[in-house]
Motif scaffolding. Structure first.
Motif, PDB file in Angstrom:
ATOM      1  N   ALA A  12       0.864  -1.173   0.000  1.00 42.19           N
ATOM      2  CA  ALA A  12       0.000   0.000   0.000  1.00 42.19           C
ATOM      3  C   ALA A  12       0.892   1.212   0.000  1.00 42.19           C
ATOM      4  O   ALA A  12       1.799   1.322   0.781  1.00 42.19           O
ATOM      5  CB  ALA A  12      -0.895  -0.006   1.216  1.00 42.19           C
ATOM      6  N   ALA A  13       0.634   2.105  -0.899  1.00 45.56           N
ATOM      7  CA  ALA A  13       1.471   3.302  -0.951  1.00 45.56           C
ATOM      8  C   ALA A  13       0.616   4.474  -1.381  1.00 45.56           C
ATOM      9  O   ALA A  13      -0.339   4.329  -2.128  1.00 45.56           O
ATOM     10  CB  ALA A  13       2.615   3.104  -1.926  1.00 45.56           C
ATOM     11  N   ALA A  14       0.971   5.640  -0.918  1.00 46.35           N
ATOM     12  CA  ALA A  14       0.219   6.838  -1.316  1.00 46.35           C
ATOM     13  C   ALA A  14       0.512   7.134  -2.776  1.00 46.35           C
ATOM     14  O   ALA A  14       1.643   7.110  -3.216  1.00 46.35           O
ATOM     15  CB  ALA A  14       0.627   8.021  -0.458  1.00 46.35           C
ATOM     16  N   VAL A  15      -0.526   7.295  -3.549  1.00 44.38           N
ATOM     17  CA  VAL A  15      -0.340   7.709  -4.936  1.00 44.38           C
ATOM     18  C   VAL A  15       0.130   9.156  -4.911  1.00 44.38           C
ATOM     19  O   VAL A  15      -0.195   9.898  -3.992  1.00 44.38           O
ATOM     20  CB  VAL A  15      -1.664   7.572  -5.720  1.00 44.38           C
ATOM     21  CG1 VAL A  15      -1.487   7.979  -7.177  1.00 44.38           C
ATOM     22  CG2 VAL A  15      -2.147   6.141  -5.639  1.00 44.38           C
ATOM     23  N   ALA A  16       0.859   9.552  -5.885  1.00 48.21           N
ATOM     24  CA  ALA A  16       1.533  10.849  -5.870  1.00 48.21           C
ATOM     25  C   ALA A  16       0.593  11.979  -5.495  1.00 48.21           C
ATOM     26  O   ALA A  16      -0.567  12.014  -5.900  1.00 48.21           O
ATOM     27  CB  ALA A  16       2.116  11.129  -7.245  1.00 48.21           C
ATOM     28  N   ALA A  17       1.147  12.903  -4.682  1.00 45.74           N
ATOM     29  CA  ALA A  17       0.360  14.066  -4.250  1.00 45.74           C
ATOM     30  C   ALA A  17       0.086  14.972  -5.449  1.00 45.74           C
ATOM     31  O   ALA A  17       0.844  15.042  -6.418  1.00 45.74           O
ATOM     32  CB  ALA A  17       1.128  14.839  -3.181  1.00 45.74           C
ATOM     33  N   ALA A  18      -1.030  15.681  -5.342  1.00 46.01           N
ATOM     34  CA  ALA A  18      -1.440  16.663  -6.357  1.00 46.01           C
ATOM     35  C   ALA A  18      -1.583  16.021  -7.724  1.00 46.01           C
ATOM     36  O   ALA A  18      -1.034  16.481  -8.736  1.00 46.01           O
ATOM     37  CB  ALA A  18      -0.439  17.827  -6.430  1.00 46.01           C
TER      38      ALA A  18
ATOM     39  N   PRO B 150      -0.527  11.759 -12.899  1.00 45.86           N
ATOM     40  CA  PRO B 150      -0.378  10.309 -12.772  1.00 45.86           C
ATOM     41  C   PRO B 150      -0.879   9.593 -14.009  1.00 45.86           C
ATOM     42  O   PRO B 150      -1.879   9.979 -14.623  1.00 45.86           O
ATOM     43  CB  PRO B 150      -1.253   9.973 -11.553  1.00 45.86           C
ATOM     44  CG  PRO B 150      -2.282  11.048 -11.526  1.00 45.86           C
ATOM     45  CD  PRO B 150      -1.584  12.287 -12.002  1.00 45.86           C
ATOM     46  N   ASP B 151      -0.177   8.541 -14.387  1.00 41.92           N
ATOM     47  CA  ASP B 151      -0.563   7.724 -15.536  1.00 41.92           C
ATOM     48  C   ASP B 151      -1.026   6.373 -14.990  1.00 41.92           C
ATOM     49  O   ASP B 151      -0.249   5.433 -14.829  1.00 41.92           O
ATOM     50  CB  ASP B 151       0.627   7.551 -16.481  1.00 41.92           C
ATOM     51  CG  ASP B 151       0.233   6.889 -17.792  1.00 41.92           C
ATOM     52  OD1 ASP B 151      -0.855   6.272 -17.834  1.00 41.92           O
ATOM     53  OD2 ASP B 151       1.021   6.971 -18.752  1.00 41.92           O
ATOM     54  N   PHE B 152      -2.341   6.284 -14.693  1.00 48.53           N
ATOM     55  CA  PHE B 152      -2.877   5.058 -14.111  1.00 48.53           C
ATOM     56  C   PHE B 152      -2.755   3.883 -15.073  1.00 48.53           C
ATOM     57  O   PHE B 152      -2.547   2.741 -14.650  1.00 48.53           O
ATOM     58  CB  PHE B 152      -4.339   5.260 -13.707  1.00 48.53           C
ATOM     59  CG  PHE B 152      -4.518   6.246 -12.582  1.00 48.53           C
ATOM     60  CD1 PHE B 152      -4.068   5.949 -11.307  1.00 48.53           C
ATOM     61  CD2 PHE B 152      -5.135   7.468 -12.795  1.00 48.53           C
ATOM     62  CE1 PHE B 152      -4.242   6.841 -10.264  1.00 48.53           C
ATOM     63  CE2 PHE B 152      -5.308   8.376 -11.765  1.00 48.53           C
ATOM     64  CZ  PHE B 152      -4.860   8.080 -10.497  1.00 48.53           C
ATOM     65  N   ASP B 153      -2.896   4.135 -16.357  1.00 48.10           N
ATOM     66  CA  ASP B 153      -2.772   3.061 -17.343  1.00 48.10           C
ATOM     67  C   ASP B 153      -1.379   2.443 -17.291  1.00 48.10           C
ATOM     68  O   ASP B 153      -1.225   1.219 -17.224  1.00 48.10           O
ATOM     69  CB  ASP B 153      -3.042   3.592 -18.751  1.00 48.10           C
ATOM     70  CG  ASP B 153      -4.500   4.000 -18.947  1.00 48.10           C
ATOM     71  OD1 ASP B 153      -5.378   3.197 -18.556  1.00 48.10           O
ATOM     72  OD2 ASP B 153      -4.751   5.105 -19.447  1.00 48.10           O
ATOM     73  N   ALA B 154      -0.366   3.286 -17.358  1.00 46.92           N
ATOM     74  CA  ALA B 154       1.011   2.787 -17.356  1.00 46.92           C
ATOM     75  C   ALA B 154       1.332   2.091 -16.043  1.00 46.92           C
ATOM     76  O   ALA B 154       2.034   1.062 -16.020  1.00 46.92           O
ATOM     77  CB  ALA B 154       1.983   3.941 -17.605  1.00 46.92           C
ATOM     78  N   ALA B 155       0.841   2.630 -14.911  1.00 44.66           N
ATOM     79  CA  ALA B 155       1.117   2.025 -13.608  1.00 44.66           C
ATOM     80  C   ALA B 155       0.541   0.620 -13.523  1.00 44.66           C
ATOM     81  O   ALA B 155       1.215  -0.324 -13.097  1.00 44.66           O
ATOM     82  CB  ALA B 155       0.539   2.900 -12.496  1.00 44.66           C
TER      83      ALA B 155
END
Length: 539
Positions: free
Chosen positions: A13-19, A172-177
């Motif tokens: 579990a990790a925080a997705v990038a801020a902002a 953030p690039d949710f697809d690439a992640a």
């Protein structure tokens, strides 16, 4: 299907990038309408759709990404049989990592992700906050998936190296992640791992279905065999007609209690103290300080008390003293004497004496062994089997700990089977001591004496009557009858006889000379005094 356990799941579990900035074009009116129809954040979760692996209720992935993820997961299933679900949802702002892990585990459980018995399911959960700027990612695997394909360290490395770079440093690039994470996992979901998982499942099944019952039966059978072969007395007919003229001189009342019960009990020490009292070596009385403190003994012991003034009582005391005592009784008397203060043992000193019972038991049992009534001291036999049973329980505890943490369900079953065998072994320990043939003969003789005494005391109104009607020539005095009644477990019968004597005396149905009460008890009246001495003798 796969069992997801929150406390030990493979999670990242990790925080997705801020902002996180999401293109405004994705937030049009049509998208808002679609989201209004989406299910709320789980749990509970909506029912799964057959054949579907990706559920994008947060609308963060393109259709191409969803199709690619579906194909990747389908590839896992075709070559290994493992299962996976990718799920995104909008959650309240600020939801933490532990909650995300719990949600992923709940989803795996609710949808039964993974094959039953293999636990080879995986859940990848994206929890996205309403502003689409922050969130949590959790990767939760079933036990089989974690142990075979993706360890905790591997999962952390995949998130840090493959997914996190696409979620930080700008938009953030949710697809690439997602695709990067699935590719990294895909490299680890191999047929070789599936073969290991299959082998582990076979071993697990063998442990639970074959090894566990076999090992449990072997351990239990081992204990039962030793009891049947060594723990039972030689067969000797115990019949009401069996009655010897008198016990052997070496058989004291305390040793008789030992042989009759087959092991040392608290009654052996009680009998020894009463035997010493019947010989005039000690007497029981109320504690001098009134026994006010909680936990203090209810009786005190006076050593070398004055002899009885009554001529009959004095004669009976001399008769009782003619029979020899063993080293165990001498030890008990010497220990009482070492604890005595001005000839009196009470309170803490009496409790201190009670802590020395083990040595008394050792001497008593050693004497019985030397007479050939036991092959070895009963306490030694019991202790050996208690240790064996304890070791089996310890082995079961270790196997259970490993089985629950690895986890290996078959090993848990082994632990249960060994634990049951260990508990049964400890239960059998007290039955393991065995008398020899001479000991079995003595036991049968004592059983006959017990029947005679019990039948006589059932109607007797005085211990003198018991001596007269029992017609046991070696029981010459009421004191001896009382001591042997205690040795053979007839304390309650003897107390009822004394109670009847007290009633006859109070109602004038008998003269004082016709009834008997122990002269070695002083305090609280005759029958009431006996009740006190009986309780104190067992302390």
């Amino acid at each position: 299907m796969g069992r997801f356990v929150h406390g030990r799941a493979v999670t990242v579990a990790a925080a997705v990038a801020a902002a996180v900035l999401v293109a405004l074009g994705l937030l049009g009116a049509s998208t808002a309408a679609v989201r209004a129809a989406d299910p709320p954040a789980g749990p509970p979760f909506p029912d799964p759709v057959a054949g579907r692996h990706v559920y994008d209720y947060a609308h963060i992935w393109s259709s191409a990404t969803v199709a690619s993820a579906e194909a990747t997961i389908a590839g896992w299933a075709s070559r290994t049989g493992s299962q996976a679900v990718v799920y995104s949802q909008i959650v309240p702002d600020g939801l933490g990592q532990e909650t995300a892990r719990g949600q992923a585990a709940d989803l795996g459980d609710a949808w039964r992700v993974g094959r039953a018995g293999f636990d080879d399911g995986l859940v990848v959960l994206f929890d996205i906050y309403p502003n689409l700027e922050h969130g949590q990612v959790a990767i939760v695997g079933g036990d089989g998936f974690r142990n075979t394909y993706l360890s905790d360290a591997d999962a952390q490395h995949i998130f840090d190296s493959d997914m996190k770079p696409h979620l930080t440093g700008g938009s953030p690039d949710f697809d690439a992640a997602l695709l990067a994470g699935l590719r990294a996992i895909d490299e680890r979901v191999s047929p070789a791992g599936a073969a290991r998982l299959q082998a582990a499942r076979v071993i697990d099944a063998l442990l639970g279905l074959v090894v566990a019952p076999l090992l449990g039966l072997l351990l239990l059978g081992w204990a039962l065999f030793h009891w049947l072969r060594y723990g039972r007395d030689p067969h000797y007919l115990d019949d009401p007609s069996i009655l010897m003229p008198a016990p052997p001189d070496s058989l004291t009342a305390a040793t008789g209690a030992l042989v009759f019960d087959g092991r040392s009990t608290r009654r052996t020490l009680t009998t020894a103290l009463l035997d010493l009292a019947s010989r005039g070596q000690l007497a029981f009385q109320d504690p001098v300080d009134g026994n006010a403190r909680k936990g203090s003994p209810k009786v005190a012991i006076r050593l070398s008390p004055p002899g009885p003034t009554d001529a009959t009582a004095a004669t009976e005391q001399r008769l009782a003293a003619r029979r020899p005592v063993s080293e165990a009784e001498r030890y008990a008397y010497d220990e009482l004497r070492s604890c005595a203060v001005q000839g009196l043992v009470e309170n803490e000193t009496l409790l201190e004496f009670g802590q020395r019972v083990d040595r008394f038991d050792e001497l008593l049992e050693a004497g019985a062994v030397s007479q050939g009534w036991f092959a070895e001291p009963p306490t030694k036999t019991i202790r050996r089997w208690l240790i064996r049973g304890g070791l089996e329980l310890a082995m079961a505890a270790v196997a259970l700990l490993i089985g629950l943490n690895v986890p290996i369900s078959g090993l848990v079953v082994v632990a249960v089977a060994v634990g049951i065998a260990g508990a049964a072994t400890m239960g059998l320990a007290v039955a393991m001591p065995a008398r020899t043939m001479p000991g079995a003969v003595i036991r049968a003789m004592l059983a006959a004496y017990r029947r005679t005494l019990q039948a006589t005391m059932a109607q007797a109104r005085s211990m003198r009557t018991v001596v007269e009607e029992a017609k046991l020539a070696w029981l010459e005095t009421p004191d001896q009858a009382l001591v042997w009644a205690t040795a053979l477990g007839l304390q309650a019968d003897a107390e009822r006889v004394l109670e009847r004597s007290r009633e006859d005396l109070q109602r004038g149905h008998a003269q004082p000379a016709a009834v008997w009460f122990p002269v070695w008890w002083s305090g609280g009246g005759h029958a009431g005094g006996w009740g006190g001495s009986s309780g104190g003798g067992g302390s």
